[in-house]
Design a protein around this motif. Structure first.
Motif, mmCIF file in Angstrom:
data_model
loop_
_atom_site.group_PDB
_atom_site.id
_atom_site.type_symbol
_atom_site.label_atom_id
_atom_site.label_comp_id
_atom_site.label_asym_id
_atom_site.label_seq_id
_atom_site.Cartn_x
_atom_site.Cartn_y
_atom_site.Cartn_z
ATOM 1 N N ASP A 266 -12.454 -5.144 14.360
ATOM 2 C CA ASP A 266 -12.029 -3.746 14.404
ATOM 3 C C ASP A 266 -10.910 -3.593 13.380
ATOM 4 O O ASP A 266 -9.814 -4.119 13.567
ATOM 5 C CB ASP A 266 -11.543 -3.370 15.802
ATOM 6 N N ARG B 215 -17.492 -3.711 13.950
ATOM 7 C CA ARG B 215 -16.791 -4.053 15.190
ATOM 8 C C ARG B 215 -17.591 -4.986 16.092
ATOM 9 O O ARG B 215 -17.015 -5.716 16.881
ATOM 10 C CB ARG B 215 -16.437 -2.771 15.954
ATOM 11 N N SER C 50 -15.861 4.035 8.531
ATOM 12 C CA SER C 50 -15.113 5.266 8.759
ATOM 13 C C SER C 50 -15.446 5.793 10.138
ATOM 14 O O SER C 50 -16.534 5.538 10.658
ATOM 15 C CB SER C 50 -15.456 6.313 7.694
ATOM 16 N N ARG D 186 -9.030 -1.289 12.720
ATOM 17 C CA ARG D 186 -7.846 -0.578 13.184
ATOM 18 C C ARG D 186 -6.821 -1.512 13.805
ATOM 19 O O ARG D 186 -5.630 -1.201 13.841
ATOM 20 C CB ARG D 186 -8.242 0.510 14.186
ATOM 21 N N THR D 187 -7.280 -2.681 14.275
ATOM 22 C CA THR D 187 -6.353 -3.656 14.851
ATOM 23 C C THR D 187 -6.186 -4.879 13.965
ATOM 24 O O THR D 187 -5.215 -5.631 14.107
ATOM 25 C CB THR D 187 -6.827 -4.098 16.241
ATOM 26 N N THR E 13 -7.330 12.686 6.173
ATOM 27 C CA THR E 13 -7.209 11.246 6.360
ATOM 28 C C THR E 13 -7.922 10.493 5.248
ATOM 29 O O THR E 13 -7.428 9.479 4.738
ATOM 30 C CB THR E 13 -7.773 10.835 7.733
ATOM 31 N N ASN F 294 -4.628 -2.160 7.112
ATOM 32 C CA ASN F 294 -4.935 -3.538 7.507
ATOM 33 C C ASN F 294 -5.868 -4.209 6.506
ATOM 34 O O ASN F 294 -5.672 -5.374 6.140
ATOM 35 C CB ASN F 294 -5.575 -3.545 8.893
ATOM 36 N N GLY G 216 -7.885 6.982 12.874
ATOM 37 C CA GLY G 216 -7.497 5.604 12.633
ATOM 38 C C GLY G 216 -7.950 5.041 11.309
ATOM 39 O O GLY G 216 -7.707 3.865 11.021
ATOM 40 N N ASP G 217 -8.591 5.857 10.456
ATOM 41 C CA ASP G 217 -9.058 5.340 9.168
ATOM 42 C C ASP G 217 -7.901 4.902 8.277
ATOM 43 O O ASP G 217 -8.027 3.935 7.516
ATOM 44 C CB ASP G 217 -9.888 6.396 8.429
ATOM 45 N N ASP G 218 -6.780 5.606 8.350
ATOM 46 C CA ASP G 218 -5.635 5.221 7.526
ATOM 47 C C ASP G 218 -5.039 3.899 7.998
ATOM 48 O O ASP G 218 -4.682 3.035 7.184
ATOM 49 C CB ASP G 218 -4.569 6.319 7.496
ATOM 50 N N ARG G 219 -4.974 3.705 9.305
ATOM 51 C CA ARG G 219 -4.488 2.433 9.849
ATOM 52 C C ARG G 219 -5.435 1.303 9.485
ATOM 53 O O ARG G 219 -5.002 0.208 9.106
ATOM 54 C CB ARG G 219 -4.346 2.550 11.367
ATOM 55 N N ALA G 220 -6.726 1.559 9.580
ATOM 56 C CA ALA G 220 -7.724 0.557 9.203
ATOM 57 C C ALA G 220 -7.581 0.186 7.731
ATOM 58 O O ALA G 220 -7.676 -0.996 7.363
ATOM 59 C CB ALA G 220 -9.124 1.086 9.481
#
Length: 254
Positions: free
Chosen positions: A41, A33, A64, A43-44, A107, A76, A69-73
């Protein structure tokens, strides 16, 4: 020379993976990040992720966070990896993610499934907890006059440098799917490990075993996070403590 992107490349594990790959002569990009030029990041996502992956042949996914938010990361990262034509994604997971009903573990299991269904070439390695994670736990618990640990819970800690070496080996090979787990050399009670930590640091605390309740505790107590048949790690907890804090590594189980 292979171009490899290491996510979480400034973390405990990712830093060692990065160092070993560079020592072998590979071009390594570190994604985290705050580390430029690939400060992203996951996650975004965003344009920086595509730039980090451009021309990369392999991704070692070490990033991690227990904050969520690991699944969203992962979604992406996988989408960007497909766009970039990445041939191999290596993921570090945890032994027991399919047996311990804890949110963070669930997760990690969800991320494994996303990777399996991604259409990319993939390799997943599950490892037991690292020695340094136990030290972090015991440091926090030792702030009290009594060091309380969950009663009857064993652990099988592994040396992070050994896991890094295995990840490098996997990253330089062909996609292998789910590979055999990697666990430390000893299954020990948390109370035994806590006493070893206290001896190594010269602290004096009574170690108290506290019974807990709930499905997660039962799963840990039954050894759902262990892999005794995969005790391939060589560095014991005492040897790790001696290297970190000084002293003799021959204390043995308490």
């Amino acid at each position: 020379m292979t171009t490899i992107l290491v996510t979480g490349g400034t973390g405990t594990l990712g830093r060692l993976v990065t160092e070993r790959l560079r020592a072998d002569g590979h071009e390594v990009r570190v994604l985290s990040r705050r580390t430029r030029p690939y400060a992203v990041d996951l996650r975004t996502g965003g344009a920086g992720l595509d730039a980090a992956l451009a021309g990369a042949e392999t991704v070692v996914h070490c990033a991690s966070t227990q904050g969520g938010g690991d699944d969203r990361a992962a979604r992406n990262l996988l989408a960007a990896a497909r766009r970039a034509g990445v041939g191999h994604l290596v993921y570090i997971s945890i032994v027991g993610v399919d047996r311990v009903p804890m949110g963070y573990y669930r997760t990690k299991l969800a991320v494994e499934r996303l990777i399996e269904e991604s259409g990319l070439g993939w390799t997943v390695l599950r490892a037991t907890q690292f020695h340094d994670l136990l030290v972090t736990l015991f440091e926090r618990l030792a702030k009290s006059p009594v060091l309380a640990v969950p009663a009857g819970v064993p652990d099988q800690p592994v040396e992070v440098a050994e896991v890094a070496g295995r990840l490098v080996e996997l990253a330089l090979g062909a996609p292998a799917g789910r590979v055999p787990d990697m666990a430390g050399p000893e299954v020990r009670g948390l109370d035994s490990l806590a006493r070893a930590y206290l001896r190594a640091t010269g602290r004096r605390r009574p170690v108290v075993r506290v019974p807990l309740a709930g499905g997660t505790y039962r799963a840990f107590r039954s050894g759902g996070h262990l892999a005794p048949d995969r005790a391939v790690g060589e560095v014991t907890f005492e040897e790790y403590l001696a290297a970190r804090f000084g002293g003799s590594p021959t204390g043995g189980p308490a």
